[in-house]
Write an enzyme that holds these catalytic residues in place. Sequence first.
Site, short mmCIF file in Angstrom:
data_model
loop_
_atom_site.label_atom_id
_atom_site.label_comp_id
_atom_site.label_asym_id
_atom_site.label_seq_id
_atom_site.Cartn_x
_atom_site.Cartn_y
_atom_site.Cartn_z
N HIS A 147 0.82 -1.21 0.00
CA HIS A 147 0.00 0.00 0.00
C HIS A 147 0.86 1.27 0.00
CE1 HIS A 147 0.93 -1.26 4.05
NE2 HIS A 147 0.75 -0.02 4.47
N HIS A 203 27.27 -3.89 -12.64
CA HIS A 203 28.10 -4.74 -11.77
C HIS A 203 27.34 -5.88 -11.12
CE1 HIS A 203 31.56 -1.67 -10.90
NE2 HIS A 203 31.30 -1.80 -12.19
N ARG A 221 34.89 -10.83 -13.06
CA ARG A 221 34.81 -10.67 -11.60
C ARG A 221 33.37 -10.49 -11.13
NH1 ARG A 221 36.00 -5.53 -13.33
NH2 ARG A 221 35.22 -3.77 -12.10
#
Length: 142
Positions: free
Chosen positions: A9, A98, A133
């Site tokens: 809500h 990322h 990575r």
Amino acid sequence: MKIAIASDHGGYELKSYIIKQYANSEHQFTDLGTHSEESCDYPLIADKMADYIVNKKADLGILVCGSGIGISIAANRHKGIRAALLYNEQVAALAKEHNNANVAVFGGRTQSKEEVMKYLDIFLNTEFSNGERHLRRIAQMG
Ligand code: RB5
């Protein structure tokens, strides 16, 4: 892009606004509720979204609660969900670049409609960098 959107809500007004703003866009929105400003429980809304995203019924999700915090915490308890509260332009890009976030989160009572639309536009138009990575770190989260 197929986008699922949901709120409690506290995020209902902002959710409705976002849906209207994208009404004539190339994106296909599915509204998972809630459908009024009547009080409801954000963990259940986050569960519904997680199920939808994990089962690949949408490419990305958008969640809104009052602060953006409760629904982020609840969504991130689910394996495979990477929900990011987008609070500035840099974070809106980095969350995708990322972290490959699959759910964008906003606070309906803490953020202006204008900033939300700006951050959402950046998020939707940024690609995951696919860097080794980043893939490794995401895999470590399961
Ligand atoms: C609901 O009043 C409010 O607590 C909820 O929308 C959210 O802000 C929780 O984190």
